[in-house]
Design a protein around this motif. Structure first.
Motif, PDB file in Angstrom:
ATOM      1  N   GLU A 138       9.069   3.673   7.250  1.00 56.56           N
ATOM      2  CA  GLU A 138       8.811   2.251   7.502  1.00 56.56           C
ATOM      3  C   GLU A 138       9.578   1.828   8.751  1.00 56.56           C
ATOM      4  O   GLU A 138      10.764   2.100   8.879  1.00 56.56           O
ATOM      5  N   ALA A 178       0.838  -1.200   0.000  1.00 55.86           N
ATOM      6  CA  ALA A 178       0.000   0.000   0.000  1.00 55.86           C
ATOM      7  C   ALA A 178       0.873   1.250   0.000  1.00 55.86           C
ATOM      8  O   ALA A 178       0.715   2.140  -0.837  1.00 55.86           O
ATOM      9  N   VAL A 188       6.723   5.450  13.301  1.00 53.74           N
ATOM     10  CA  VAL A 188       5.929   6.641  13.594  1.00 53.74           C
ATOM     11  C   VAL A 188       5.236   6.431  14.934  1.00 53.74           C
ATOM     12  O   VAL A 188       4.611   5.401  15.167  1.00 53.74           O
ATOM     13  N   ASN A 237      -4.491  -2.499   3.899  1.00 53.93           N
ATOM     14  CA  ASN A 237      -5.118  -3.231   4.994  1.00 53.93           C
ATOM     15  C   ASN A 237      -5.448  -2.374   6.210  1.00 53.93           C
ATOM     16  O   ASN A 237      -6.161  -2.822   7.101  1.00 53.93           O
ATOM     17  N   ILE A 274       4.328  -7.155   4.462  1.00 60.05           N
ATOM     18  CA  ILE A 274       4.144  -8.581   4.691  1.00 60.05           C
ATOM     19  C   ILE A 274       4.709  -9.420   3.536  1.00 60.05           C
ATOM     20  O   ILE A 274       4.940 -10.618   3.667  1.00 60.05           O
ATOM     21  N   GLY A 293       1.042 -16.423  -6.106  1.00 59.84           N
ATOM     22  CA  GLY A 293      -0.369 -16.025  -6.060  1.00 59.84           C
ATOM     23  C   GLY A 293      -0.588 -14.531  -5.971  1.00 59.84           C
ATOM     24  O   GLY A 293      -1.671 -14.066  -5.648  1.00 59.84           O
ATOM     25  N   VAL A 351      -3.529  -8.613  -3.141  1.00 62.62           N
ATOM     26  CA  VAL A 351      -2.624  -7.483  -3.098  1.00 62.62           C
ATOM     27  C   VAL A 351      -2.858  -6.550  -4.288  1.00 62.62           C
ATOM     28  O   VAL A 351      -2.645  -5.340  -4.183  1.00 62.62           O
TER      29      VAL A 351
HETATM   30  C1  LIG Z   1       0.028 -14.967   4.798  1.00 59.34           C
HETATM   31  C2  LIG Z   1      -0.554 -14.057   3.769  1.00 59.34           C
HETATM   32  C3  LIG Z   1      -0.768 -14.550   2.503  1.00 59.34           C
HETATM   33  C4  LIG Z   1      -1.263 -13.729   1.505  1.00 59.34           C
HETATM   34  N1  LIG Z   1      -1.414 -14.266   0.261  1.00 59.34           N
HETATM   35  C5  LIG Z   1      -1.803 -13.471  -0.755  1.00 59.34           C
HETATM   36  C6  LIG Z   1      -1.851 -13.992  -2.099  1.00 59.34           C
HETATM   37  O1  LIG Z   1      -1.562 -15.159  -2.353  1.00 59.34           O
HETATM   38  N2  LIG Z   1      -2.222 -13.144  -3.091  1.00 59.34           N
HETATM   39  C7  LIG Z   1      -2.534 -11.841  -2.836  1.00 59.34           C
HETATM   40  O2  LIG Z   1      -2.837 -11.097  -3.778  1.00 59.34           O
HETATM   41  N3  LIG Z   1      -2.520 -11.341  -1.576  1.00 59.34           N
HETATM   42  C8  LIG Z   1      -2.164 -12.111  -0.533  1.00 59.34           C
HETATM   43  N4  LIG Z   1      -2.130 -11.604   0.754  1.00 59.34           N
HETATM   44  C9  LIG Z   1      -2.653 -10.245   0.982  1.00 59.34           C
HETATM   45  C10 LIG Z   1      -1.676  -9.100   0.785  1.00 59.34           C
HETATM   46  O3  LIG Z   1      -0.378  -9.537   1.067  1.00 59.34           O
HETATM   47  C11 LIG Z   1      -2.033  -7.956   1.695  1.00 59.34           C
HETATM   48  O4  LIG Z   1      -3.327  -7.559   1.394  1.00 59.34           O
HETATM   49  C12 LIG Z   1      -1.090  -6.758   1.533  1.00 59.34           C
HETATM   50  O5  LIG Z   1       0.230  -7.132   1.864  1.00 59.34           O
HETATM   51  C13 LIG Z   1      -1.487  -5.588   2.415  1.00 59.34           C
HETATM   52  O6  LIG Z   1      -0.605  -4.514   2.196  1.00 59.34           O
HETATM   53  P1  LIG Z   1      -0.430  -3.285   3.177  1.00 59.34           P
HETATM   54  O7  LIG Z   1       0.648  -2.457   2.581  1.00 59.34           O
HETATM   55  O8  LIG Z   1      -1.729  -2.673   3.444  1.00 59.34           O
HETATM   56  O9  LIG Z   1       0.057  -3.900   4.576  1.00 59.34           O
HETATM   57  P2  LIG Z   1       1.430  -4.554   5.045  1.00 59.34           P
HETATM   58  O10 LIG Z   1       2.018  -5.396   3.994  1.00 59.34           O
HETATM   59  O11 LIG Z   1       1.118  -5.179   6.354  1.00 59.34           O
HETATM   60  O12 LIG Z   1       2.419  -3.320   5.282  1.00 59.34           O
HETATM   61  C14 LIG Z   1       2.287  -2.399   6.343  1.00 59.34           C
HETATM   62  C15 LIG Z   1       3.636  -1.804   6.668  1.00 59.34           C
HETATM   63  O13 LIG Z   1       3.492  -0.697   7.566  1.00 59.34           O
HETATM   64  C16 LIG Z   1       4.530  -0.713   8.509  1.00 59.34           C
HETATM   65  N5  LIG Z   1       4.118   0.053   9.692  1.00 59.34           N
HETATM   66  C17 LIG Z   1       3.064  -0.209  10.512  1.00 59.34           C
HETATM   67  N6  LIG Z   1       2.995   0.692  11.506  1.00 59.34           N
HETATM   68  C18 LIG Z   1       4.018   1.550  11.323  1.00 59.34           C
HETATM   69  C19 LIG Z   1       4.483   2.687  12.047  1.00 59.34           C
HETATM   70  N7  LIG Z   1       3.871   3.128  13.145  1.00 59.34           N
HETATM   71  N8  LIG Z   1       5.570   3.346  11.585  1.00 59.34           N
HETATM   72  C20 LIG Z   1       6.213   2.910  10.459  1.00 59.34           C
HETATM   73  N9  LIG Z   1       5.811   1.840   9.746  1.00 59.34           N
HETATM   74  C21 LIG Z   1       4.730   1.151  10.172  1.00 59.34           C
HETATM   75  C22 LIG Z   1       4.747  -2.175   8.773  1.00 59.34           C
HETATM   76  O14 LIG Z   1       6.030  -2.439   9.313  1.00 59.34           O
HETATM   77  C23 LIG Z   1       4.572  -2.776   7.369  1.00 59.34           C
HETATM   78  O15 LIG Z   1       5.782  -2.852   6.668  1.00 59.34           O
HETATM   79  C24 LIG Z   1      -1.619 -12.383   1.791  1.00 59.34           C
HETATM   80  C25 LIG Z   1      -1.430 -11.882   3.078  1.00 59.34           C
HETATM   81  C26 LIG Z   1      -0.901 -12.703   4.072  1.00 59.34           C
HETATM   82  C27 LIG Z   1      -0.693 -12.126   5.454  1.00 59.34           C
END
Ligand SMILES: Cc1cc2nc3c(=O)[nH]c(=O)nc-3n(C[C@H](O)[C@H](O)[C@H](O)COP(=O)(O)OP(=O)(O)OC[C@H]3O[C@@H](n4cnc5c(N)ncnc54)[C@H](O)[C@@H]3O)c2cc1C
Ligand code: SF4
Lengths: 415, 121
Positions: free
Chosen positions: A31, A13, A83, A292, A39, A47, A300
């Motif tokens: 970060e 994201a 943060v 998320n 993640i 996938g 994703v």
């Molecule tokens: C086990 C698993 C399997 C998956 N399999 C699939 C799949 O096969 N296909 C698919 O399309 N999707 C899959 N997904 C879904 C997809 O990976 C997630 O929807 C996506 O990663 C979400 O992205 P995000 O950036 O919102 O969150 P995240 O990837 O969780 O990133 C959030 C980031 O913010 C950082 N952060 C949080 N708080 C702070 C703070 N206070 N200060 C600084 N940094 C901070 C964290 O360290 C982290 O790096 C899967 C997810 C999981 C958990």
């Protein structure tokens, strides 16, 4: 320190939002981990990226693509930077090992902190408190990044995607998976994961089951599982003791919103994330949210797509280019648990995509978006709570709306 | 013998049964032809992309995520992963580098799914 747009969180994201915003504005990406990707680096399975790249990639590959672009951009990336605080005037307080405490004044902020897993404390499993109880994501990190096996004989509670994927991973790494126990009557994860992770490897999935006790002094020695009735209460006499050395919890994700609440954004009880408009802007002008942190996504690709919108409009806000019209609420109707965006303010994009989840599985239904009359309809062959539904509505159909919009999933269409 | 599959070609997830009768494969339960193709593939020659990790020396992490560059027979996945647990890659590794050629004679190469720099670099 000053910046136009500050993006908090470097997962898919944050990466997409920062890249898009950097086309128009000065961007800082914060970060807390020492590398980007969120993640993704620990999701080594295939996938990711079916919609965006038209092929299946692993998590690290998907992240690689965006990290390469970030390296080439002029985004100011700060890793190992957590943060701590966001104020309503968009001042950010963060900390890292080289600067100590940082204060950053941003014109716009994008919240992209992702979510965290529910743990034992949140589902109240009785019993002793031995070592060997892990959340699925922690186990994933241990096995795929640190190279440590959390156990040899595994019981998994919960059939969310993370749990299903870890069931297969444990088997491939030579452990034994006794079974996956799910309290609901239907699996919590995507069908493709139930098939490819459990059915492929003959791992039993026991629906309407839960863990009622954990036994063990130093280390988990056994867990008790039992069937549950319709109200999810364990049924007496159905208990079974399963010897194991590890219990994996895959019992759901919660958007990580302490910072958002602090910044004063209005939250949606059902999603656990902030309410947003079609630009992913929260109730606080200039604070945007995506991924998320807004609601838990299964794919994703969807995260990347909405995060680009958040990034683009955060940059527009920072450079003074956003115009807002009348606020139109989007409310949930029949068989809809929640919908994002929760309101519309500008309707200046070509179309608005609504993301929502249903309450109950249904077949051959219509998605109906209406004001007083239906303005958009779409057929769905099947809707299931674990699989997010989307409806992309051309903006010309939405212009001129005066009152609430409502979204329903109902009816039967003739095949 | 009858084999049962859940089709994953679309979210409907039809419960499909496939049965070999002489040279013919009888497929039932599918709502469309994609399901039929899926079931035949699954019955005659099921293949998957392999994803796992290998040890890496001098990397910033102890493990490197890898995948096969094409699908390999499903029944060889576990064996290949066992074989790959003996492999030691050396950092630095670039995205897409071949870590193991023609794994167990499957014709597939195992490639790195990320870049990894050396420790302390
Ligand atoms: C086990 C698993 C399997 C998956 N399999 C699939 C799949 O096969 N296909 C698919 O399309 N999707 C899959 N997904 C879904 C997809 O990976 C997630 O929807 C996506 O990663 C979400 O992205 P995000 O950036 O919102 O969150 P995240 O990837 O969780 O990133 C959030 C980031 O913010 C950082 N952060 C949080 N708080 C702070 C703070 N206070 N200060 C600084 N940094 C901070 C964290 O360290 C982290 O790096 C899967 C997810 C999981 C958990
Ligand atoms: S058989 Fe056709 S309709 Fe049924 S799940 Fe497979 S692709 Fe979907």
């Amino acid at each position: 320190m000053k910046t136009d747009v500050a993006v908090i969180g470097g997962g898919p994201a944050g990466l997409a939002a920062a890249l898009k915003a950097s086309e128009q504005a000065k961007v800082m990406l914060l970060e807390r981990e020492n590398e980007l990707g969120g993640i993704l680096p620990q999701c080594i399975h295939n996938g990711f990226g079916n919609f965006i790249f038209k092929k299946m990639l692993t998590g690290p590959e998907y992240a690689h693509h965006f990290m390469g672009k970030v390296e080439k951009s002029d985004i100011d990336v700060k890793t190992e930077t957590a943060v701590l605080e966001i104020n309503e005037d968009k001042t950010i307080v963060a900390t890292n090992p080289s600067d100590g405490i940082l204060e950053i004044k941003a014109k716009a902020i994008v919240l992209a902190m992702g979510c965290r897993e529910r743990s034992r404390a949140q589902i109240l499993i009785p019993g002793t408190r031995p070592a060997g109880v892990y959340t699925a994501g922690t186990a994933q990190r241990l096995i795929n990044i640190e190279g440590v096996m959390p156990g040899k004989r595994i019981v998994i509670l919960g059939s969310g995607d993370v749990g299903l994927i870890m069931a297969r991973r444990f088997i491939l790494e030579g452990a034994e998976v006794e079974g996956v126990y799910e309290i609901m009557q239907k699996p919590g994860g995507l069908t493709r994961n139930v098939v490819q992770c459990l059915e492929d490897y003959g791992i039993p999935l026991l629906l309407s089951h839960t863990v009622t006790n954990i036994k063990g002094k130093k280390r988990v020695e056994a867990v008790t599982v039992a069937k549950v009735d319709k109200s999810m209460k364990p049924i007496k006499g159905t208990e079974r003791v399963i010897p194991c050395d590890c219990l994996i919890l895959a019992v759901g994700l919660i958007p990580e919103n302490e910072l958002s609440k602090q910044a004063g954004v209005v939250m949606d009880e059902k999603t656990g994330g902030p309410v947003v408009d079609e630009h992913m802007e929260t109730s606080v002008p200039g604070i945007f949210a995506c991924g998320n942190v807004v609601h838990v996504h299964d794919l994703v690709d969807d995260v990347t797509m909405v995060s680009e919108i958040a990034g683009e409009y955060a940059a527009k806000y920072a450079t003074g280019e956003i115009e807002r019209g009348k606020e139109i609420k989007v409310v949930v109707g029949d068989n809809v648990r929640y919908v994002v965006p929760q309101f519309l303010r500008s309707i200046d994009m070509d179309n608005v995509t609504f993301y929502f989840r249903v309450k109950e599985e249904d077949k051959n239904v219509k998605v109906i978006i209406s004001e007083s009359m239906a303005i958009f309809e779409k057929k769905e062959r099947i809707v299931k709570p674990p699989e997010m539904v989307k409806a992309s509505v051309p903006s010309e159909l939405l212009k001129g709306i005066q009152n609430e919009l409502r979204i329903d999933v109902r009816g039967k269409y003739e095949k | 013998m009858k084999s049962k599959f859940t089709c994953i070609e679309c979210p409907l997830g039809c419960a499909i049964t496939a049965e070999k009768k002489g040279d013919e494969i009888i497929v039932t339960g599918n709502k469309c032809n994609r399901g039929k193709d899926y079931a035949i593939r699954e019955l005659t020659d099921p293949k998957r992309i392999l994803t796992t990790t290998v040890f890496v020396e001098n990397g910033i992490h102890p493990l490197l995520p890898v995948k096969s560059d094409r699908e390999i027979p499903k029944n060889l996945i576990k064996k290949c992963i066992g074989e790959l647990s003996k492999v030691r890659a050396k950092a630095p590794v670039k995205y897409g580098d071949v870590i193991c050629k023609n794994v167990m004679g499957t014709g597939a190469n195992i490639v790195s799914s990320c870049s990894m720099v050396r420790k302390n670099e």
